[in-house]
Scaffold this motif. Structure first.
Motif, PDB file in Angstrom:
ATOM      1  N   ASP A 134      -0.165  10.466   1.664  1.00 27.84           N
ATOM      2  CA  ASP A 134      -1.110  11.065   2.329  1.00 27.84           C
ATOM      3  C   ASP A 134      -2.137   9.969   3.098  1.00 27.84           C
ATOM      4  O   ASP A 134      -3.001  10.301   3.578  1.00 27.84           O
ATOM      5  N   GLY A 135      -1.524   8.468   2.829  1.00 29.86           N
ATOM      6  CA  GLY A 135      -2.357   7.651   3.542  1.00 29.86           C
ATOM      7  C   GLY A 135      -3.671   7.151   2.821  1.00 29.86           C
ATOM      8  O   GLY A 135      -4.292   6.409   3.247  1.00 29.86           O
ATOM      9  N   PHE A 141       0.810  -1.245   0.069  1.00 32.55           N
ATOM     10  CA  PHE A 141      -0.063  -0.122   0.028  1.00 32.55           C
ATOM     11  C   PHE A 141       0.776   1.255  -0.034  1.00 32.55           C
ATOM     12  O   PHE A 141       0.613   2.390  -0.578  1.00 32.55           O
ATOM     13  N   LYS A 142       1.984   1.248   0.573  1.00 25.77           N
ATOM     14  CA  LYS A 142       2.705   2.491   0.895  1.00 25.77           C
ATOM     15  C   LYS A 142       3.595   2.528  -0.185  1.00 25.77           C
ATOM     16  O   LYS A 142       3.837   3.838  -0.677  1.00 25.77           O
ATOM     17  N   ARG A 143       3.995   1.479  -1.118  1.00 27.71           N
ATOM     18  CA  ARG A 143       4.739   1.595  -2.189  1.00 27.71           C
ATOM     19  C   ARG A 143       4.019   2.276  -3.315  1.00 27.71           C
ATOM     20  O   ARG A 143       4.446   3.223  -4.071  1.00 27.71           O
ATOM     21  N   TYR A 144       2.837   2.071  -3.382  1.00 33.57           N
ATOM     22  CA  TYR A 144       1.990   2.902  -4.404  1.00 33.57           C
ATOM     23  C   TYR A 144       1.393   4.124  -3.890  1.00 33.57           C
ATOM     24  O   TYR A 144       0.753   5.220  -4.686  1.00 33.57           O
ATOM     25  N   ASP A 184     -16.226   5.264   2.985  1.00 26.75           N
ATOM     26  CA  ASP A 184     -16.632   6.792   3.254  1.00 26.75           C
ATOM     27  C   ASP A 184     -16.967   7.634   2.143  1.00 26.75           C
ATOM     28  O   ASP A 184     -17.044   8.897   2.111  1.00 26.75           O
ATOM     29  N   PHE A 185     -16.994   7.213   0.959  1.00 27.55           N
ATOM     30  CA  PHE A 185     -17.229   7.947  -0.225  1.00 27.55           C
ATOM     31  C   PHE A 185     -16.425   8.937  -0.319  1.00 27.55           C
ATOM     32  O   PHE A 185     -17.000   9.993  -1.034  1.00 27.55           O
ATOM     33  N   ASP A 186     -15.084   9.140  -0.338  1.00 28.60           N
ATOM     34  CA  ASP A 186     -14.209   9.964  -0.642  1.00 28.60           C
ATOM     35  C   ASP A 186     -13.440   9.792  -1.934  1.00 28.60           C
ATOM     36  O   ASP A 186     -12.545  10.741  -2.332  1.00 28.60           O
ATOM     37  N   GLY A 187     -13.599   8.920  -2.608  1.00 23.25           N
ATOM     38  CA  GLY A 187     -13.274   8.627  -4.002  1.00 23.25           C
ATOM     39  C   GLY A 187     -11.521   8.075  -3.981  1.00 23.25           C
ATOM     40  O   GLY A 187     -11.131   8.099  -5.000  1.00 23.25           O
ATOM     41  N   LYS A 188     -11.395   7.569  -2.964  1.00 18.06           N
ATOM     42  CA  LYS A 188      -9.917   6.892  -2.756  1.00 18.06           C
ATOM     43  C   LYS A 188      -9.847   5.672  -1.876  1.00 18.06           C
ATOM     44  O   LYS A 188     -10.898   5.652  -1.014  1.00 18.06           O
ATOM     45  N   LEU A 189      -8.801   4.947  -1.785  1.00 20.52           N
ATOM     46  CA  LEU A 189      -8.863   3.957  -0.996  1.00 20.52           C
ATOM     47  C   LEU A 189      -7.695   4.164   0.199  1.00 20.52           C
ATOM     48  O   LEU A 189      -6.854   4.737   0.225  1.00 20.52           O
ATOM     49  N   SER A 190      -8.429   4.117   1.383  1.00 23.76           N
ATOM     50  CA  SER A 190      -7.752   4.085   2.728  1.00 23.76           C
ATOM     51  C   SER A 190      -6.841   2.510   3.009  1.00 23.76           C
ATOM     52  O   SER A 190      -7.194   1.866   2.279  1.00 23.76           O
TER      53      SER A 190
END
Length: 233
Positions: free
Chosen positions: A101-102, A93-96, A135-141
């Protein structure tokens, strides 16, 4: 007689003096609360409204203090994975997460899928995020990233979906441990599920056997009572 007349005059004067003294007004009684000043009450309401408006303005401008949020612990929430598997997923996850920004946004997910050898269209990438974007923020946590592997292991992803491709192509990075030495964590999950099903079946058989024994015991007791009543009659 003079004494009686003098006493009568003194009593009359005393009574006249008491009637002449002013009596306290009811509103001035110490036992009765004074009415609240309407101006003061209005001032309190204005202060409360002002505080609410100020708070709303701070929220709109981003100056309000953030509310405390629940701390996410992947090791307690995703117990189906080993600590090493979760650490490997976090490393990937951190690699990409090139923006540091997490989160993995649309462009970072596009780069990930290209690196994994399964490029996706713009719409396909959006659908991948939408499928686990709680959470519908358009990105992956990171939590939503782990949900991909949880759903893949549970068989909840479509075979031809982009998320399934991501999970399969990531196996070499995140699946080095498993049940009975399996290298593929999907295979490991299937083996674990099979063992769990076998264990549950054994428990059901034991319960059914106990029920059969109880029925037979009651039948023997009923037969004995019937036989006893026959001899006694």
């Amino acid at each position: 007689m003079a004494t009686a007349e003098l006493a009568k005059k003194l009593q009359s004067r005393l009574a006249a003096t008491q009637e002449a003294e002013p009596r306290p007004e009811p509103d001035q009684s110490p036992l009765r609360p004074k009415p609240q000043d309407p101006a003061a009450a209005c001032g309190d309401s204005s202060s409360e409204l002002s505080a609410k408006l100020t708070r709303r303005l701070d929220i709109n401008e981003g100056n309000a203090a953030p509310r405390p949020t629940r701390v996410f612990n992947p090791y307690t929430e995703f117990k189906e994975f080993s600590r090493k598997q979760i650490k490997d997923m976090e490393t990937m996850f951190k690699r990409y997460d090139t923006g540091r920004d997490g989160f993995i946004d649309l462009m970072e997910l596009k780069l990930m899928m290209e690196k994994l050898g399964a490029p996706q269209t713009h719409l396909g990438l959006k659908n991948m995020i939408k499928e686990v974007d709680e959470d519908f923020d358009g990105k992956l946590s990171f939590r939503e990233f782990l949900l991909i592997f949880r759903r893949a292991a549970a068989g909840e992803l479509q075979e031809e979906s982009g998320l399934m491709a991501l999970a399969r192509l990531s196996e070499i990075n995140v699946s080095t441990e498993g049940v009975m030495g399996a290298k593929d964590f999907f295979e490991a999950k299937m083996q674990a599920a099979s063992l769990g099903s076998k264990f549950e079946a054994e428990i059901r058989e034991e319960k059914e056997e106990r029920k059969r024994q109880e029925v037979e015991k009651k039948q023997r007791q009923a037969a004995f009572k019937q036989l006893q009543s026959t001899f006694c009659s």
